[in-house]
Design a protein around this motif. Structure first.
Motif, PDB file in Angstrom:
ATOM      1  N   TRP A  78      85.912  56.485  19.492  1.00 34.77           N
ATOM      2  CA  TRP A  78      85.462  57.863  19.310  1.00 34.77           C
ATOM      3  C   TRP A  78      86.661  58.775  19.413  1.00 34.77           C
ATOM      4  O   TRP A  78      87.610  58.470  20.134  1.00 34.77           O
ATOM      5  CB  TRP A  78      84.430  58.187  20.372  1.00 34.77           C
ATOM      6  CG  TRP A  78      83.190  57.403  20.261  1.00 34.77           C
ATOM      7  CD1 TRP A  78      82.883  56.232  20.892  1.00 34.77           C
ATOM      8  CD2 TRP A  78      82.064  57.744  19.459  1.00 34.77           C
ATOM      9  NE1 TRP A  78      81.624  55.826  20.539  1.00 34.77           N
ATOM     10  CE2 TRP A  78      81.091  56.734  19.660  1.00 34.77           C
ATOM     11  CE3 TRP A  78      81.746  58.778  18.599  1.00 34.77           C
ATOM     12  CZ2 TRP A  78      79.852  56.733  19.027  1.00 34.77           C
ATOM     13  CZ3 TRP A  78      80.519  58.792  17.972  1.00 34.77           C
ATOM     14  CH2 TRP A  78      79.590  57.778  18.192  1.00 34.77           C
ATOM     15  N   ARG A  89      82.295  60.073  22.794  1.00 30.89           N
ATOM     16  CA  ARG A  89      81.329  59.268  23.561  1.00 30.89           C
ATOM     17  C   ARG A  89      81.137  59.855  24.956  1.00 30.89           C
ATOM     18  O   ARG A  89      80.000  60.026  25.413  1.00 30.89           O
ATOM     19  CB  ARG A  89      81.778  57.807  23.656  1.00 30.89           C
ATOM     20  CG  ARG A  89      80.893  56.962  24.593  1.00 30.89           C
ATOM     21  CD  ARG A  89      81.260  55.493  24.577  1.00 30.89           C
ATOM     22  NE  ARG A  89      80.640  54.765  25.664  1.00 30.89           N
ATOM     23  CZ  ARG A  89      79.381  54.324  25.699  1.00 30.89           C
ATOM     24  NH1 ARG A  89      78.583  54.555  24.682  1.00 30.89           N
ATOM     25  NH2 ARG A  89      78.918  53.661  26.738  1.00 30.89           N
ATOM     26  N   SER A 132      78.240  48.449  29.929  1.00 24.00           N
ATOM     27  CA  SER A 132      78.384  49.788  29.354  1.00 24.00           C
ATOM     28  C   SER A 132      77.549  49.944  28.087  1.00 24.00           C
ATOM     29  O   SER A 132      77.044  51.028  27.783  1.00 24.00           O
ATOM     30  CB  SER A 132      79.856  50.074  29.021  1.00 24.00           C
ATOM     31  OG  SER A 132      80.617  50.250  30.197  1.00 24.00           O
ATOM     32  N   GLY A 133      77.399  48.840  27.361  1.00 24.84           N
ATOM     33  CA  GLY A 133      76.653  48.869  26.106  1.00 24.84           C
ATOM     34  C   GLY A 133      75.162  49.066  26.262  1.00 24.84           C
ATOM     35  O   GLY A 133      74.452  49.214  25.258  1.00 24.84           O
ATOM     36  N   ASP A 134      74.673  49.072  27.522  1.00 21.87           N
ATOM     37  CA  ASP A 134      73.247  49.364  27.731  1.00 21.87           C
ATOM     38  C   ASP A 134      72.901  50.755  27.212  1.00 21.87           C
ATOM     39  O   ASP A 134      71.758  51.017  26.836  1.00 21.87           O
ATOM     40  CB  ASP A 134      72.894  49.275  29.223  1.00 21.87           C
ATOM     41  CG  ASP A 134      72.856  47.843  29.723  1.00 21.87           C
ATOM     42  OD1 ASP A 134      73.018  46.917  28.897  1.00 21.87           O
ATOM     43  OD2 ASP A 134      72.670  47.651  30.940  1.00 21.87           O
ATOM     44  N   GLN A 136      74.253  53.442  24.389  1.00 20.54           N
ATOM     45  CA  GLN A 136      75.121  53.656  23.243  1.00 20.54           C
ATOM     46  C   GLN A 136      74.898  55.063  22.695  1.00 20.54           C
ATOM     47  O   GLN A 136      73.908  55.719  23.019  1.00 20.54           O
ATOM     48  CB  GLN A 136      74.858  52.601  22.163  1.00 20.54           C
ATOM     49  CG  GLN A 136      75.141  51.177  22.626  1.00 20.54           C
ATOM     50  CD  GLN A 136      74.885  50.132  21.552  1.00 20.54           C
ATOM     51  OE1 GLN A 136      74.656  50.452  20.386  1.00 20.54           O
ATOM     52  NE2 GLN A 136      74.939  48.868  21.944  1.00 20.54           N
ATOM     53  N   ASP A 138      74.100  56.983  19.454  1.00 19.12           N
ATOM     54  CA  ASP A 138      73.564  56.753  18.111  1.00 19.12           C
ATOM     55  C   ASP A 138      73.899  57.898  17.169  1.00 19.12           C
ATOM     56  O   ASP A 138      73.840  59.073  17.551  1.00 19.12           O
ATOM     57  CB  ASP A 138      72.037  56.596  18.177  1.00 19.12           C
ATOM     58  CG  ASP A 138      71.425  56.370  16.802  1.00 19.12           C
ATOM     59  OD1 ASP A 138      72.022  55.608  16.014  1.00 19.12           O
ATOM     60  OD2 ASP A 138      70.364  56.959  16.515  1.00 19.12           O
ATOM     61  N   ALA A 171      72.610  59.936  23.040  1.00 19.78           N
ATOM     62  CA  ALA A 171      72.703  58.748  23.881  1.00 19.78           C
ATOM     63  C   ALA A 171      71.355  58.035  23.873  1.00 19.78           C
ATOM     64  O   ALA A 171      70.307  58.662  24.006  1.00 19.78           O
ATOM     65  CB  ALA A 171      73.100  59.136  25.300  1.00 19.78           C
ATOM     66  N   GLY A 174      70.880  50.831  24.138  1.00 18.08           N
ATOM     67  CA  GLY A 174      71.755  50.057  23.262  1.00 18.08           C
ATOM     68  C   GLY A 174      71.013  49.151  22.298  1.00 18.08           C
ATOM     69  O   GLY A 174      71.252  49.201  21.083  1.00 18.08           O
ATOM     70  N   ASN A 177      69.321  51.102  19.564  1.00 14.83           N
ATOM     71  CA  ASN A 177      70.293  51.602  18.596  1.00 14.83           C
ATOM     72  C   ASN A 177      70.736  50.499  17.652  1.00 14.83           C
ATOM     73  O   ASN A 177      70.855  50.714  16.435  1.00 14.83           O
ATOM     74  CB  ASN A 177      71.498  52.185  19.339  1.00 14.83           C
ATOM     75  CG  ASN A 177      72.542  52.737  18.395  1.00 14.83           C
ATOM     76  OD1 ASN A 177      72.225  53.363  17.387  1.00 14.83           O
ATOM     77  ND2 ASN A 177      73.805  52.513  18.721  1.00 14.83           N
ATOM     78  N   MET A 178      70.974  49.326  18.184  1.00 21.39           N
ATOM     79  CA  MET A 178      71.381  48.200  17.341  1.00 21.39           C
ATOM     80  C   MET A 178      70.270  47.803  16.387  1.00 21.39           C
ATOM     81  O   MET A 178      70.517  47.433  15.240  1.00 21.39           O
ATOM     82  CB  MET A 178      71.765  47.010  18.226  1.00 21.39           C
ATOM     83  CG  MET A 178      72.966  47.265  19.131  1.00 21.39           C
ATOM     84  SD  MET A 178      74.498  47.597  18.230  1.00 21.39           S
ATOM     85  CE  MET A 178      74.817  45.966  17.537  1.00 21.39           C
TER      86      MET A 178
END
Length: 237
Positions: A78, A89, A132-134, A136, A138, A171, A174, A177-178
């Motif tokens: 970012w 971010r 941290s990826g919990d 994300q 978007d 926010a 994760g 978002n995926m």
């Protein structure tokens, strides 16, 4: 009674009858309107609403995905585009997390916080590190979607702008978002139905700001969501 008096009396009676008839018609009209109830078509969205803005967006088929490259076209993630010393971010984590805590000795990096996730309705405890990826960040209008609805013709500066614009960022959980990926509103909506109106309104705000178009299926999906909230406002940031 004189002829003049008799004529005046008849005129008053005629006028009274006319007034009674008019009143009856008004009452009858009100009754009909009231009796229609839910059968009356819903009002159009208020001026400036997401629904009203959707009506003025260009509707056309998506362009090809050929040539799309996230980093080459929209910049690396970012960046610190607003020169405030924080990357995008961390700006968004500070905006969207409750009770966030910064890393010791760092005025920017978010170490922990709580997210009331708009996509799932769940509460997520964010902690920087292996998980941290919990949480994300978007792109509400996915960058691939932007590419195929007008952004392919922009210069890179404008693409970097939309990739880091807080209006187009949120926010979120994760995995949710995926799962969304590059899907538009016709292909994906938040599991949390209470957030769908706000979500679609934000997509429309981004499309309007950057003069992106919507596909026919995307338009219809957005309209379907907004029928339950025709006055949903456009977010400003």
């Amino acid at each position: 009674m004189s002829a003049t008096a008799k004529k005046s009396s008849q005129t008053r009676k005629t006028l009274q009858l006319v007034l009674i008839a008019v009143a009856a018609l008004v009452l009858a009209g009100n009754f009909v309107v009231k009796s229609l109830g839910d059968d009356v078509a819903p009002a159009e969205g208020a001026e400036g609403s997401a629904l009203a803005t959707l009506d003025v967006l260009t509707v056309q088929d998506a362009a090809t995905e050929d040539g799309y490259d996230r980093e080459s076209d929209f910049g690396s993630a970012w960046q610190d585009v607003d020169d405030n010393g924080c990357d995008t971010r961390n700006d968004m984590l500070q905006r969207d997390l409750d009770d966030f805590v910064l890393t010791d000795g760092d005025s920017c990096q978010v170490a922990s916080g709580t997210l009331d996730d708009p996509y799932t309705g769940e509460t997520i405890e964010f902690e920087r590190g292996e998980r941290s990826g919990d949480v994300q960040i978007d792109h509400v209008v996915a960058l691939m979607n932007a590419w195929t609805t007008g952004a392919a013709d922009w210069n890179k500066d404008k693409r970097v702008e939309i990739a880091n614009d807080p209006l187009n960022l949120i926010a979120s959980d994760g995995p949710a978002n995926m799962g969304k990926g590059a899907k538009d509103a016709a292909e994906w909506l938040p599991e949390n139905q209470a957030f769908r109106c706000e979500y679609v309104a934000r997509q429309i705000a981004v499309k309007a700001k950057y003069e992106l178009w919507v596909t026919p299926a995307e338009h219809d999906a957005m309209e379907d969501v907004l029928t339950s909230c025709p006055s949903e406002p456009l977010p400003a940031s």
